[in-house]
Design an enzyme around this catalytic site. Structure first.
Site, short mmCIF file in Angstrom:
data_model
loop_
_atom_site.label_atom_id
_atom_site.label_comp_id
_atom_site.label_asym_id
_atom_site.label_seq_id
_atom_site.Cartn_x
_atom_site.Cartn_y
_atom_site.Cartn_z
N CYS A 95 -24.34 -60.35 14.58
CA CYS A 95 -25.39 -61.03 13.86
C CYS A 95 -25.38 -62.49 14.31
CB CYS A 95 -25.15 -60.99 12.37
SG CYS A 95 -25.21 -59.34 11.68
N GLY A 145 -28.93 -59.87 17.32
CA GLY A 145 -29.38 -58.90 16.35
C GLY A 145 -30.89 -58.80 16.33
N ASN A 182 -22.05 -63.38 9.40
CA ASN A 182 -21.85 -62.72 10.69
C ASN A 182 -20.41 -62.25 10.72
OD1 ASN A 182 -21.39 -63.97 14.10
ND2 ASN A 182 -21.70 -61.89 13.39
N GLY A 183 -20.22 -60.96 10.90
CA GLY A 183 -18.85 -60.45 10.96
C GLY A 183 -18.72 -59.15 10.21
N TYR A 236 -19.72 -60.19 26.88
CA TYR A 236 -21.05 -59.57 26.78
C TYR A 236 -22.00 -60.25 25.80
CZ TYR A 236 -24.59 -56.26 25.28
OH TYR A 236 -25.77 -55.70 24.92
#
Ligand code: AMP
Length: 482
Positions: free
Chosen positions: A12, A38, A113-114, A254
């Site tokens: 995210c 996202g 985020n996580g 990535y």
């Protein structure tokens, strides 16, 4: 609805700003540069003189805010936003963030985020004591913990709540009078602070978002830190001093954009170094080096420079196709790769090609690209992967949570080579990856999380421990060390 954990998803992105007359528009631009983190949903909450209002929806940011009025109504000088790809919780609108909570004594917006590793336990405990959740996302848990805290200020309550959650988290919160950010004790996810010319502070998952809105980098949020930004300025504190840096190595490999810096290291440069190391570790005679667009182009250029073999555009990408990785079935994924990439026959025909990609997860992409290159007449295709074999799941936000989908978890390099039809196959070593990224932290693996490659998780796995243990083959001989 039962608590749900989806597998094989992405990340995210969060963005926040305080002190700008058009905070929501700046947030829109910031989020736009984080869209790669996202694409499932997005939202923005703005703060107009203490009054919070939000808009969120499923889909890309441009779809969610297609109608101009959606953004125009989000007036005010503070805002936070989120782009979501589900790591936990399903893809319904209820799970799209930021969440906006309305309490008798004020409003709070939250973006995360996580992935929390003790979410199931916490949720069960909270529900047993009367809490009612609106979403299946683990992100809502923090707010329940915060409201249960006896702390005398919002900051104290938040600190207390943060000490109860485990796993990977970069949080952004907004109240009527300030913006708050916090990062987990391992700093798995990146989170950076910047400042705009007018003095407004911004916080974003990646520094590329600071650049896009014209903010200068100020500092990274560090593991265990809590940051408050309000009309008095920036204030940094810690909710815990028990920290150990373990930045997600997949961010460098990535996820992150090549123009972002994570812990001061440029992502493109790190990827290029990975390609260089790969060329040193696994050289091969060939006519050209070809990168898989877009995430592998940096590594491929490093491989070409180091090996002295020319870089060529042997593959082109159709920019209008959504990411293939996230298709729900294998058939659709295969179809997706076909629509997304084409081999350039005039370049590769009759040639020995080194194809560089950043990672192999299920093997779909590599297999299909080898096939594409061969169909286009390539004489040999040598696959070079700029990360070590992905063997173990991630529980901190990348959400590769099942081993069975990782081809390298159950197959040797030679078996994978055969499965993807390559003439040779090599992966970057773990040491090579660490050296290529070049973090200098006084922590295991120089401050990187290497769990995907070696199963060495920087934290206990809590709710995931049992499921993780059960995913290993049962016969003694087959056992892999975790
Ligand atoms: P696969 O085709 O399943 O082997 O996936 C490998 C491809 O997906 C590589 O080309 C990567 O660039 C990309 N990739 C790797 N990890 C992820 C991830 N967690 N989410 C989305 N894409 C990924």
């Amino acid at each position: 609805m039962p608590y749900e954990v989806k597998s094989l998803n992405e990340e995210c992105g969060v963005f926040g700003i305080w002190g700008h007359p058009d905070a929501a528009s700046v947030t829109y631009f910031g989020l736009h540069s984080l869209q790669h983190r996202g694409q499932e949903g997005s939202g923005i909450v703005s703060n107009q003189k203490g009054q919070l209002k939000g808009h969120r929806g499923l889909g890309l940011l441009s779809e969610v805010f297609r109608a101009e009025k959606c953004l125009a109504r989000l007036t005010g000088s503070g805002a936070i936003g989120h782009v979501r790809y589900a790591t936990a919780g399903n893809g319904s609108i209820d799970n799209i963030q930021p969440f906006l909570f309305n309490f008798y004594d004020g409003q709070v917006a939250l973006a995360h985020n996580g992935n929390l590793t003790n979410a199931k336990t916490l949720r069960r405990e909270l529900e047993e004591s009367g809490a009612i959740f609106h979403s299946t996302s683990d992100s809502e848990i923090l707010m329940h913990l915060l409201r249960k805290s006896q702390g005398s200020t919002f900051l104290d309550q938040l600190k207390e709540a943060l000490c109860q959650v485990r796993g990977g988290f970069a949080y952004l919160l907004m109240t009527s009078d300030g913006l708050y950010a916090a990062l987990d004790p391992n700093g798995f996810r990146p989170l950076s602070i910047g400042q705009m010319k007018n003095g407004a502070y911004v916080i974003a998952s990646e520094t590329c978002a600071l650049d896009v809105v014209g903010a200068d980098f100020v500092q990274d949020v560090k593991p265990g830190e809590i940051v408050r930004i309000n009309d008095q300025g920036l204030f940094v504190d810690q909710f815990t001093t028990t920290t150990q840096l373990a930045i997600c190595s997949m961010e460098y490999i990535y996820f992150a954009r090549p123009d972002s810096n994570i812990a001061g290291i440029n992502v493109h440069t790190a990827r290029k170094n990975m390609g260089r190391r790969l060329a040193q570790e696994s050289p091969i005679a060939a006519d050209m080096v070809v990168g898989v667009p877009n995430s592998s182009l940096s590594a491929a250029s490093g491989f070409a420079e180091e090996s002295g073999i020319p870089y060529e555009m042997g593959l082109v990408k159709n920019q209008y196709i959504a990411r293939t990785f996230i298709q729900p079935t294998q058939e659709l994924r295969e179809q997706g790769v076909r629509m997304k990439l084409s081999a350039v026959r005039g370049v590769v025909c009759g040639k020995r090609v080194i194809m560089v990609d950043d990672s192999i997860v299920r093997g779909t992409t590599s297999r299909r690209i080898v096939q594409l290159l061969k169909e286009a007449g390539a004489k040999e295709v040598h696959v070079r992967i700029s990360s070590p074999p992905l063997k173990y799941p991630c529980f901190y936000g990348i959400d590769i949570q099942t081993r069975k989908e990782l081809i390298a978890a159950s197959h040797s390099v030679e078996e994978i080579r055969q499965m993807i039809g390559a003439d040779s196959l090599s992966f970057l070593s773990a040491e090579g990856l660490i050296a290529a990224i070049g973090l200098k932290a006084d922590a295991p693996y120089s401050g990187l999380c290497m769990a995907y490659f070696n199963g060495d998780y920087p934290t206990p796995l809590y709710d995931y421990q049992e499921e993780y243990a059960a995913s290993f083959p049962q016969t003694e001989g087959d056992k892999v060390n975790g």
